[in-house]
Scaffold this active site. Sequence first.
Site, PDB file in Angstrom:
ATOM      1  N   ARG A 154      26.251  14.326 -20.728  1.00  0.00           N
ATOM      2  CA  ARG A 154      27.581  14.553 -20.149  1.00  0.00           C
ATOM      3  C   ARG A 154      28.426  15.271 -21.185  1.00  0.00           C
ATOM      4  NH1 ARG A 154      29.065   8.548 -20.168  1.00  0.00           N
ATOM      5  NH2 ARG A 154      27.796   8.827 -22.024  1.00  0.00           N
ATOM      6  N   GLY A 258      34.588  17.706 -10.786  1.00  0.00           N
ATOM      7  CA  GLY A 258      34.570  19.133 -11.130  1.00  0.00           C
ATOM      8  C   GLY A 258      33.533  19.385 -12.198  1.00  0.00           C
ATOM      9  N   CYS A 261      28.734  21.491 -13.371  1.00  0.00           N
ATOM     10  CA  CYS A 261      27.453  20.967 -12.874  1.00  0.00           C
ATOM     11  C   CYS A 261      27.481  20.394 -11.463  1.00  0.00           C
ATOM     12  CB  CYS A 261      26.927  19.946 -13.872  1.00  0.00           C
ATOM     13  SG  CYS A 261      26.589  20.749 -15.438  1.00  0.00           S
ATOM     14  N   ARG A 326      35.548  24.960 -16.525  1.00  0.00           N
ATOM     15  CA  ARG A 326      34.791  25.515 -15.400  1.00  0.00           C
ATOM     16  C   ARG A 326      34.882  24.562 -14.198  1.00  0.00           C
ATOM     17  NH1 ARG A 326      29.113  26.757 -18.317  1.00  0.00           N
ATOM     18  NH2 ARG A 326      29.684  24.842 -19.397  1.00  0.00           N
TER      19      ARG A 326
HETATM   20  P1  NAD Z   1      26.611  27.857 -21.053  1.00  0.00           P
HETATM   21  O1  NAD Z   1      27.078  28.952 -20.189  1.00  0.00           O
HETATM   22  O2  NAD Z   1      27.596  27.056 -21.853  1.00  0.00           O
HETATM   23  O3  NAD Z   1      25.539  28.430 -22.110  1.00  0.00           O
HETATM   24  C1  NAD Z   1      24.491  29.299 -21.753  1.00  0.00           C
HETATM   25  C2  NAD Z   1      24.251  30.250 -22.936  1.00  0.00           C
HETATM   26  O4  NAD Z   1      23.070  31.012 -22.682  1.00  0.00           O
HETATM   27  C3  NAD Z   1      25.366  31.264 -23.163  1.00  0.00           C
HETATM   28  O5  NAD Z   1      25.828  31.155 -24.498  1.00  0.00           O
HETATM   29  C4  NAD Z   1      24.690  32.630 -22.917  1.00  0.00           C
HETATM   30  O6  NAD Z   1      25.203  33.647 -23.748  1.00  0.00           O
HETATM   31  C5  NAD Z   1      23.249  32.299 -23.256  1.00  0.00           C
HETATM   32  N1  NAD Z   1      22.251  33.224 -22.682  1.00  0.00           N
HETATM   33  C6  NAD Z   1      22.149  33.676 -21.401  1.00  0.00           C
HETATM   34  N2  NAD Z   1      21.073  34.466 -21.274  1.00  0.00           N
HETATM   35  C7  NAD Z   1      20.461  34.529 -22.496  1.00  0.00           C
HETATM   36  C8  NAD Z   1      19.311  35.180 -22.987  1.00  0.00           C
HETATM   37  N3  NAD Z   1      18.526  35.946 -22.202  1.00  0.00           N
HETATM   38  N4  NAD Z   1      19.014  35.042 -24.287  1.00  0.00           N
HETATM   39  C9  NAD Z   1      19.766  34.273 -25.109  1.00  0.00           C
HETATM   40  N5  NAD Z   1      20.869  33.620 -24.681  1.00  0.00           N
HETATM   41  C10 NAD Z   1      21.216  33.741 -23.383  1.00  0.00           C
HETATM   42  O7  NAD Z   1      25.752  26.889 -20.120  1.00  0.00           O
HETATM   43  P2  NAD Z   1      25.553  25.306 -20.261  1.00  0.00           P
HETATM   44  O8  NAD Z   1      26.742  24.562 -19.767  1.00  0.00           O
HETATM   45  O9  NAD Z   1      25.043  25.019 -21.635  1.00  0.00           O
HETATM   46  O10 NAD Z   1      24.381  25.049 -19.196  1.00  0.00           O
HETATM   47  C11 NAD Z   1      23.090  25.547 -19.401  1.00  0.00           C
HETATM   48  C12 NAD Z   1      22.163  24.932 -18.364  1.00  0.00           C
HETATM   49  O11 NAD Z   1      22.077  23.512 -18.580  1.00  0.00           O
HETATM   50  C13 NAD Z   1      22.602  25.093 -16.906  1.00  0.00           C
HETATM   51  O12 NAD Z   1      21.454  25.235 -16.104  1.00  0.00           O
HETATM   52  C14 NAD Z   1      23.294  23.769 -16.603  1.00  0.00           C
HETATM   53  O13 NAD Z   1      23.259  23.451 -15.228  1.00  0.00           O
HETATM   54  C15 NAD Z   1      22.433  22.805 -17.380  1.00  0.00           C
HETATM   55  N6  NAD Z   1      23.120  21.572 -17.789  1.00  0.00           N
HETATM   56  C16 NAD Z   1      24.398  21.635 -18.267  1.00  0.00           C
HETATM   57  C17 NAD Z   1      25.038  20.467 -18.701  1.00  0.00           C
HETATM   58  C18 NAD Z   1      26.453  20.498 -19.215  1.00  0.00           C
HETATM   59  O14 NAD Z   1      26.999  19.431 -19.457  1.00  0.00           O
HETATM   60  N7  NAD Z   1      27.072  21.646 -19.403  1.00  0.00           N
HETATM   61  C19 NAD Z   1      24.342  19.248 -18.665  1.00  0.00           C
HETATM   62  C20 NAD Z   1      23.024  19.228 -18.171  1.00  0.00           C
HETATM   63  C21 NAD Z   1      22.420  20.410 -17.748  1.00  0.00           C
HETATM   64  C1  UGA Z   2      27.377  15.441 -15.240  1.00  0.00           C
HETATM   65  C2  UGA Z   2      26.400  14.261 -15.297  1.00  0.00           C
HETATM   66  O1  UGA Z   2      27.130  13.053 -15.538  1.00  0.00           O
HETATM   67  C3  UGA Z   2      25.367  14.456 -16.410  1.00  0.00           C
HETATM   68  O2  UGA Z   2      24.419  13.389 -16.384  1.00  0.00           O
HETATM   69  C4  UGA Z   2      24.645  15.792 -16.179  1.00  0.00           C
HETATM   70  O3  UGA Z   2      23.741  16.055 -17.231  1.00  0.00           O
HETATM   71  C5  UGA Z   2      25.666  16.923 -16.104  1.00  0.00           C
HETATM   72  O4  UGA Z   2      26.631  16.645 -15.054  1.00  0.00           O
HETATM   73  C6  UGA Z   2      24.978  18.201 -15.742  1.00  0.00           C
HETATM   74  O5  UGA Z   2      24.013  18.217 -15.030  1.00  0.00           O
HETATM   75  O6  UGA Z   2      25.427  19.215 -16.231  1.00  0.00           O
HETATM   76  P1  UGA Z   2      29.484  16.237 -16.663  1.00  0.00           P
HETATM   77  O7  UGA Z   2      29.644  17.272 -15.609  1.00  0.00           O
HETATM   78  O8  UGA Z   2      29.564  16.634 -18.085  1.00  0.00           O
HETATM   79  O9  UGA Z   2      28.073  15.486 -16.486  1.00  0.00           O
HETATM   80  O10 UGA Z   2      30.621  15.145 -16.459  1.00  0.00           O
HETATM   81  P2  UGA Z   2      30.771  13.756 -15.672  1.00  0.00           P
HETATM   82  O11 UGA Z   2      31.190  12.728 -16.624  1.00  0.00           O
HETATM   83  O12 UGA Z   2      29.592  13.453 -14.838  1.00  0.00           O
HETATM   84  O13 UGA Z   2      32.019  14.084 -14.736  1.00  0.00           O
HETATM   85  C7  UGA Z   2      31.923  15.015 -13.670  1.00  0.00           C
HETATM   86  C8  UGA Z   2      33.214  15.011 -12.884  1.00  0.00           C
HETATM   87  O14 UGA Z   2      33.379  13.782 -12.177  1.00  0.00           O
HETATM   88  C9  UGA Z   2      34.469  15.168 -13.742  1.00  0.00           C
HETATM   89  O15 UGA Z   2      35.389  15.994 -13.073  1.00  0.00           O
HETATM   90  C10 UGA Z   2      34.990  13.742 -13.872  1.00  0.00           C
HETATM   91  O16 UGA Z   2      36.366  13.660 -14.123  1.00  0.00           O
HETATM   92  C11 UGA Z   2      34.626  13.195 -12.502  1.00  0.00           C
HETATM   93  N1  UGA Z   2      34.474  11.717 -12.493  1.00  0.00           N
HETATM   94  C12 UGA Z   2      33.484  11.118 -13.194  1.00  0.00           C
HETATM   95  C13 UGA Z   2      35.332  10.957 -11.717  1.00  0.00           C
HETATM   96  O17 UGA Z   2      36.241  11.490 -11.041  1.00  0.00           O
HETATM   97  N2  UGA Z   2      35.170   9.594 -11.688  1.00  0.00           N
HETATM   98  C14 UGA Z   2      34.189   8.964 -12.387  1.00  0.00           C
HETATM   99  O18 UGA Z   2      34.083   7.710 -12.293  1.00  0.00           O
HETATM  100  C15 UGA Z   2      33.316   9.746 -13.160  1.00  0.00           C
END
Ligand code: NAD
Ligand code: UGA
Length: 432
Positions: A154, A258, A261, A326
């Site tokens: 998260r 929001g 993800c 985002r």
């Molecule tokens: P992000 O946009 O923050 O980071 C992605 C990075 O990849 C960017 O810095 C971009 O410049 C780089 N990139 C893109 N194409 C590239 C390439 N060909 N070579 C090298 N670098 C490249 O994205 P994020 O939030 O880290 O999410 C990444 C993935 O992980 C997504 O699929 C998302 O759904 C998943 N995910 C995100 C979270 C989260 O909390 N943000 C949690 C679990 C899973």
């Molecule tokens: C979420 C999941 O919790 C992670 O396990 C997962 O890896 C990630 O998405 C992902 O796939 O990228 P994240 O989006 O960082 O993580 O944040 P959360 O803590 O899950 O919150 C998501 C949204 O729900 C936020 O807008 C938060 O304010 C809201 N939320 C969360 C609530 O309104 N109530 C709650 O009780 C919990």
Amino acid sequence: MKIAIIGTGYVGLPSGVGFAELGNDVYCIDNNVSKINMLNKGILTLYENGLEELFRHNVKEGRLHFTTSMSEGIKDADLVIIAVGTPPHPITKEADLQYIEAAAQELAPHLTGYTVVATKSTVPVGTGDKVEAIIRKFNSKADVDIISLPEFLREGFAIYDFFNPERIVVGTDSERARQLIRDLYVSFKNTKLLFVNRKSSETIKYASNAFLAIKLNYINEMANFCEKSGADIDEVAEGMGLDSRIGNKFLKAGPGYGGSCFPKDTNAMSYMARQYGVTMPLIDTTIAENDARPALMAQRILSMAGNDAKIAVLGLAFKNGTDDCRTSPAIQIIEKMLEKKANIIAYDPQANISALKILGNKIAYADDAYGAVKDADIIAVLTEWKEFAELDWQKISGMVKQKNIMDCRNILDGNTLKELGFKYRCIGQKPE
Ligand code: NAD
Ligand code: UGA
């Protein structure tokens, strides 16, 4: 182990820092030159609790490297992790795989020796097969296993979650790859390593996020009911959460979920289901109801504030502990209020700059909460930062023009505020 991580964003950077802290030699690769330049100068490119200290420590120890060069990062790597974005397609909302496909193609020629390539990005079911086909096409001799290694961290808790995962899901049929992952996580004695097939692993990620989104939508729906019936949603959630079958997490009602993800992944899941001819009305309803929530919140704030009101917004990030805006409910609510020509000044402890990139000068930004609330007609709390609950509300009661508060996160002490003369409204309580 030498580990290369492709994509140095909200997942790649904390994961890279975490793997380095475990003693691995980590190469974080990104094609965003300015990002890599900043990181090489010791400047963090995102805010995440606890990241900075570990980042500095591991750079100093020489275990953490940042590069734009695939050859430098991938050569001799035991494990290559793909952590690039999978954003929603603007029209279909399916997961856009262009960054995954490009990364697979770019990394393939540089593979040397036996390598595990793990997809950590959230990807549609069957993407592992596509990545495998691309890598084999661009390097037919590579000794490689392509596995699914979904990420469950998260934002705001990324470092904590890295070191304390509740489960590590690994999608592969290869015993060699399984052994490498066992070695990688050898120090995680209390964490369940779940080995499944690649498609199950890809599905577990979407199934988990969609389930949590449905749970949040459920509690928000219940909050709507409480607002009419006179029950209090926080008391209801506490009572529900004492049942271990329900669980006490993810029951905080609010302005809608929001972030980068849940909105993206529920839509991608819905798209996938349609492709397979499966109907998933629970997910579709959740998406529709959550999409409608920002307008509802905006309308409540505006109805309390009156015409030409000065609206002080506290919180811009999609949740506390991050600078990520985002698909932030706060930004969506502000955009809805701007449609009605609202006059808004906002403050977020970490996200003013991220919000500025989205909203520009359509609103004003304050350097602290007191600067935002000065002469305000209404204060709207849109992100659950703890510091907002700890503000000197007595002082604020003497600074505002009108004493109105809409607490969309239920984090303030309503009774104290009412004693100070505020008209206080929150989520899931009948307005007085
Ligand atoms: P992000 O946009 O923050 O980071 C992605 C990075 O990849 C960017 O810095 C971009 O410049 C780089 N990139 C893109 N194409 C590239 C390439 N060909 N070579 C090298 N670098 C490249 O994205 P994020 O939030 O880290 O999410 C990444 C993935 O992980 C997504 O699929 C998302 O759904 C998943 N995910 C995100 C979270 C989260 O909390 N943000 C949690 C679990 C899973
Ligand atoms: C979420 C999941 O919790 C992670 O396990 C997962 O890896 C990630 O998405 C992902 O796939 O990228 P994240 O989006 O960082 O993580 O944040 P959360 O803590 O899950 O919150 C998501 C949204 O729900 C936020 O807008 C938060 O304010 C809201 N939320 C969360 C609530 O309104 N109530 C709650 O009780 C919990």
